[in-house]
Design a protein around this motif. Structure first.
Motif, short mmCIF file in Angstrom:
data_model
loop_
_atom_site.label_atom_id
_atom_site.label_comp_id
_atom_site.label_asym_id
_atom_site.label_seq_id
_atom_site.Cartn_x
_atom_site.Cartn_y
_atom_site.Cartn_z
N HIS A 13 0.83 -1.20 0.00
CA HIS A 13 0.00 0.00 0.00
C HIS A 13 0.86 1.26 0.00
O HIS A 13 0.42 2.33 0.37
CB HIS A 13 -0.96 -0.01 1.21
CG HIS A 13 -1.83 -1.23 1.26
ND1 HIS A 13 -1.53 -2.33 2.03
CD2 HIS A 13 -2.96 -1.55 0.60
CE1 HIS A 13 -2.44 -3.27 1.86
NE2 HIS A 13 -3.33 -2.81 1.00
N ARG A 42 -1.81 -11.27 -14.99
CA ARG A 42 -1.65 -11.58 -13.56
C ARG A 42 -2.86 -11.12 -12.76
O ARG A 42 -3.25 -11.73 -11.77
CB ARG A 42 -0.39 -10.91 -13.02
CG ARG A 42 0.03 -11.38 -11.62
CD ARG A 42 1.03 -10.43 -10.98
NE ARG A 42 0.39 -9.21 -10.56
CZ ARG A 42 -0.08 -8.97 -9.33
NH1 ARG A 42 0.07 -9.86 -8.40
NH2 ARG A 42 -0.70 -7.84 -9.05
N ARG A 51 -9.34 -5.56 -4.43
CA ARG A 51 -8.12 -4.77 -4.72
C ARG A 51 -7.80 -4.78 -6.21
O ARG A 51 -7.33 -3.79 -6.76
CB ARG A 51 -6.96 -5.37 -3.91
CG ARG A 51 -5.59 -4.77 -4.19
CD ARG A 51 -5.38 -3.45 -3.48
NE ARG A 51 -4.15 -2.81 -3.88
CZ ARG A 51 -2.98 -2.95 -3.25
NH1 ARG A 51 -2.91 -3.69 -2.18
NH2 ARG A 51 -1.91 -2.33 -3.69
N ARG A 336 -9.58 -7.25 3.80
CA ARG A 336 -10.20 -7.87 2.63
C ARG A 336 -9.16 -8.85 2.14
O ARG A 336 -7.99 -8.76 2.52
CB ARG A 336 -10.53 -6.84 1.56
CG ARG A 336 -9.28 -6.25 0.94
CD ARG A 336 -9.52 -5.21 -0.11
NE ARG A 336 -8.26 -4.47 -0.28
CZ ARG A 336 -8.14 -3.23 -0.62
NH1 ARG A 336 -9.21 -2.52 -0.89
NH2 ARG A 336 -6.97 -2.66 -0.73
C1 EPS Z 1 -2.46 -9.64 -0.43
C2 EPS Z 1 -3.67 -9.10 0.00
C3 EPS Z 1 -4.55 -8.36 -0.92
C4 EPS Z 1 -4.27 -8.79 -2.33
C5 EPS Z 1 -2.79 -8.58 -2.59
C6 EPS Z 1 -2.03 -9.59 -1.82
O1 EPS Z 1 -4.29 -6.96 -0.89
P1 EPS Z 1 -5.16 -5.99 0.00
O2 EPS Z 1 -4.74 -6.29 1.40
O3 EPS Z 1 -4.79 -4.59 -0.42
O4 EPS Z 1 -6.58 -6.33 -0.31
O5 EPS Z 1 -5.10 -8.11 -3.24
O6 EPS Z 1 -2.48 -8.75 -3.93
C7 EPS Z 1 -2.33 -7.63 -4.69
C8 EPS Z 1 -2.57 -6.40 -4.31
C9 EPS Z 1 -1.85 -7.93 -6.03
O7 EPS Z 1 -1.73 -7.00 -6.84
O8 EPS Z 1 -1.61 -9.12 -6.30
C10 EPS Z 1 -1.58 -10.33 0.51
O9 EPS Z 1 -1.79 -10.21 1.72
O10 EPS Z 1 -0.62 -11.00 0.09
#
Ligand code: EPS
Length: 391
Positions: A13, A42, A51, A336
């Motif tokens: 982030h 991907r 996300r 999330r």
């Molecule tokens: C991830 C958690 C999620 C995934 C992230 C990998 O992100 P967030 O906590 O912001 O919802 O969406 O993957 C990506 C952002 C991506 O681009 O692949 C984790 O905890 O590994």
């Protein structure tokens, strides 16, 4: 891997992800659009979190390319994080006057606890931001650069989903790649794809997550990459490490993998076919149980690497855990999360395999310019043939 280096940086982030790829010869045509294609792939798989609807990954080339051609200098890429707008205070570089909320409810299966102990943090966010699989966007960008180089040598790297949870596709020979690219879960069989989608939906509804297996195929790989002479030059070892380094991967197989352990020797190896049956490529095999590698060296057959992913560890119905500050029982942290990332992991697997193969190609053929690498490659290819009758 000695001839090719890549290094990623950036938090999930934070403002952006970045990657530097060093060692690509000069004169290789490369565009941002080419890299964007893999980044889109991907992001595409079914089962990702919201996300992925926020992010629209695109890598900006900051250095190493001029007028459409690589310069032989490090290639620097930047992928902006769209979520940064909401996170600019929580993730700001400068010291923050306002206290930001700390992540203390440790998530089993994540790096939260071990990372916090290792680095002396009282906020698991300092770990999870970098442990996040968001980092793989940068790897896929680096992998796309390597894919571009491999294309010049007729090497293609593709992947497909073998299983999601308990839904397993039957794999016989090379998958139909066009069908894979059309499938929401990157599985060649449309009927199995639907079952995989339903399994992901069911896991989502019950607040659960699913793992699975992806398989990467590299075709057109010349005989002779890697080496039997030293443990850390064995290409199967390098590929296994690269695949295992992908987030959530807990098992790696090459070719027949674990199943070979239960197969008698008479049915475990790949018969070498006589000259008249070669058809195009030299030294053909009747089967490819070795997954294109013998003695840590490519044997001219497709290189096949599988990665087995554990289910995503962030659960909508969190597991019992403890608090980092008090060690008292709490429920694990949840914001999330993805339900299943196996389709995306296949694309990441392609990137890692492409990176390792380019390292091995450059080790063998060298060259500061693409023309030089090609000259060395073609000179070598001429020597591959029956020893009594060089081609
Ligand atoms: C991830 C958690 C999620 C995934 C992230 C990998 O992100 P967030 O906590 O912001 O919802 O969406 O993957 C990506 C952002 C991506 O681009 O692949 C984790 O905890 O590994």
């Amino acid at each position: 891997m000695t001839e090719l280096h890549f290094l990623t940086a950036g938090e999930s982030h934070g403002k952006a992800l970045s990657v530097i790829v060093e060692g690509i010869p000069a004169g290789l045509p490369l565009t941002e659009e080419f890299i964007a294609h893999d980044l889109r792939r991907r992001q595409g798989g079914y089962g990702r979190s919201k996300r992925q609807q926020i992010e629209e990954d695109r890598a900006e080339i900051l250095g190493g390319v001029r007028h459409g051609l690589t310069l032989g200098s490090p290639i620097a890429l930047l992928i902006a994080n769209r979520v940064w707008e909401e996170w600019s205070e929580a993730m700001q570089v400068e010291s923050c006057e306002r206290e930001t909320e700390k992540v203390t409810r440790l998530r089993p299966g994540h790096a939260d606890l071990a990372g916090a102990m290792k680095y002396g943090f009282d906020d698991a966010r300092n770990v999870l931001e970098r442990a996040s699989a968001r980092e793989t966007a940068a790897r896929v960008a680096a992998g796309a650069v390597c894919r571009r180089l491999l294309e010049e040598f007729g090497v293609a790297v593709r992947s497909h989903t073998v299983s999601i949870g308990e839904v397993i596709a039957r794999v016989e020979g090379e998958p139909n790649w066009a069908a894979v690219e059309k499938s929401p879960v990157r599985c060649a069989d449309p009927e199995v794809s639907q079952r995989m989608v339903r399994a992901i939906d069911a896991a989502d509804e019950s607040g659960d997550s699913l793992g699975g297996v992806f398989e990467v195929w590299a075709t057109g790989v010349p005989i002779g990459l890697g080496s039997h002479v030293q443990w850390n030059r064995r290409l199967d070892g390098l590929l296994a490490q690269a695949a295992m380094s992908i987030h959530a991967v807990k098992g790696v197989e090459i070719g027949g993998g674990f199943a070979l352990a239960a197969t008698p020797g008479s049915r475990a190896h790949d018969i070498i076919l006589p000259l008249e049956q070669w058809g195009g490529r030299p030294w053909r095999r009747a089967t490819n149980r070795a997954g294109g590698l013998e003695g840590g060296i490519t044997n001219g057959e497709p290189v096949i690497v599988r990665g087995a992913l554990k289910p995503i560890s962030t659960l909508a119905k969190p597991l019992p855990s403890v608090d980092l500050h008090t060690a008292e029982e709490v429920q694990a942290h949840y914001e999330r999360s993805d339900v299943c990332v196996v389709p995306a992991a296949g694309v990441i697997g392609e990137a890692m395999v492409a990176i390792v193969l380019v390292g091995a190609m450059l080790e063998k053929f060298g060259g500061d310019s693409l023309a030089e690498t090609e000259r060395n490659y073609e000179g070598y290819v001429k020597t591959i043939g029956p020893r009594g009758r060089p081609e």
